[in-house]
Write an enzyme that holds these catalytic residues in place. Structure first.
Site, short mmCIF file in Angstrom:
data_model
loop_
_atom_site.label_atom_id
_atom_site.label_comp_id
_atom_site.label_asym_id
_atom_site.label_seq_id
_atom_site.Cartn_x
_atom_site.Cartn_y
_atom_site.Cartn_z
N ASP A 7 -9.97 2.98 2.18
CA ASP A 7 -10.05 2.23 3.46
C ASP A 7 -10.83 3.18 4.62
OD1 ASP A 7 -8.70 -0.13 2.88
OD2 ASP A 7 -6.72 0.69 3.24
N LYS A 52 0.88 -1.15 0.05
CA LYS A 52 0.09 0.19 0.11
C LYS A 52 0.92 1.40 0.01
CE LYS A 52 -4.04 -2.08 2.12
NZ LYS A 52 -5.19 -1.71 3.13
#
Ligand code: ATR
Length: 270
Positions: free
Chosen positions: A101, A65
């Site tokens: 997220d 990420k």
């Protein structure tokens, strides 16, 4: 047919292909979504190759990420702030990086779990990449106070400084939490992957408090079990977050946000 993939290592147990197949079915989309195992050293080459091959979008999971953010042609403001991406959208110039997220967490907490986040005394355990991605969206919901806690003060202090302009955020160590209590405690550490729980003082949970683990399955169990035996009124793992962040990615790719309740129920059923 539009092609999508999730890149990670390990990736074999990823639920993302199943989630996106269910979204595609529910929205009548024709698409192909696969899981691709990618080692960190191969990430840059893989992103380049999948762009050249015409992929419409990608998801990133551990351990990519943060590295993937540096390989994007452009970043959304929230991806820039989080310093990490989980969703890439194809543009002619390269990959546009976004991070869904935090929004996924807020959707799960407020939509699926019915929490009113405004005014909640909130504690985040851990000050790594996962914590970094959820600070801005939680502060934007108007939580009363966000305490960011780690084993040592350094990482929480650094993160609190970086996000101070966005709302009331206070760095702390786990041990110095003694005497404080919270309405919402979120485990953003990676301790559960090793079957562990951070060392925490008792009394953290106020009456009616919710304990939430960003992980799901086996990784979420140690903290949620600890929370149940230390006074949390409700516990939840991050499976809802996983489904909601996927719905937000699907929305960015295809312009439609799929219904999530049936997908979450199907995953919970096994
Ligand atoms: P991520 O990037 O997904 O957030 P990470 O940075 O590897 O993952 O881990 C997140 C946090 O988990 C770390 O910042 C670490 O927090 P502190 O060092 O600030 O306490 C925490 N962590 C990792 N293993 C742990 C363990 N065994 N016990 C307690 N905390 C742990």
């Amino acid at each position: 047919m539009d092609r999508y993939a999730v890149l990670g290592q390990p990736i074999a147990h990823s639920l993302s292909p199943r989630i996106h197949a269910l979204f595609a079915q529910a929205t009548g989309a024709r698409l192909d979504y696969t899981a691709i195992e990618v080692a960190p050293a191969a990430l840059a080459e893989t992103l380049h190759r999948l762009h050249a091959a015409g992929y419409a979008g990608l998801n990133l999971t551990l351990p990519h990420k943060i590295d993937a953010a540096a390989l994007c042609a452009a970043l959304s403001q929230r991806a820039h702030r989080a310093g990490a991406v989980n969703t890439l959208i194809r543009t002619d110039a390269g990959w546009h990086g976004d991070n869904t997220d935090g929004l996924g967490l807020v959707c799960d907490l407020s939509g699926n779990l019915g929490l009113k986040l405004a005014g909640l005394r909130t504690l985040i355990l851990g000050a790594g990449g996962a914590a970094r991605g959820i600070l801005a969206p939680l502060l934007a919901q108007g939580v009363a106070e966000l305490v960011l806690s780690g084993r040592t003060p350094w990482q929480p202090e650094e993160l609190a400084k970086a996000f101070a302009a966005l709302g009331p955020i206070r760095p702390c160590t786990h041990l110095a939490l003694k005497g404080d209590s919270f309405d919402l405690v979120i485990n953003a550490t990676s301790a559960g992957h090793a079957g562990q729980v951070p060392q925490l003082p008792p009394g953290l949970f106020a009456a009616g408090a919710v304990a939430y683990d960003l992980g799901y399955g086996k990784a979420a169990r140690p903290f949620l079990e600890w929370a149940r035996t230390h006074g949390a009124a409700r516990t939840a793992d991050g499976l809802g977050l996983l489904v909601e962040q996927a719905a937000e990615a699907f929305l960015r790719w295809r312009g439609v946000r799929p219904q999530t309740a049936a997908v979450l129920a199907s995953l919970r059923a096994g």
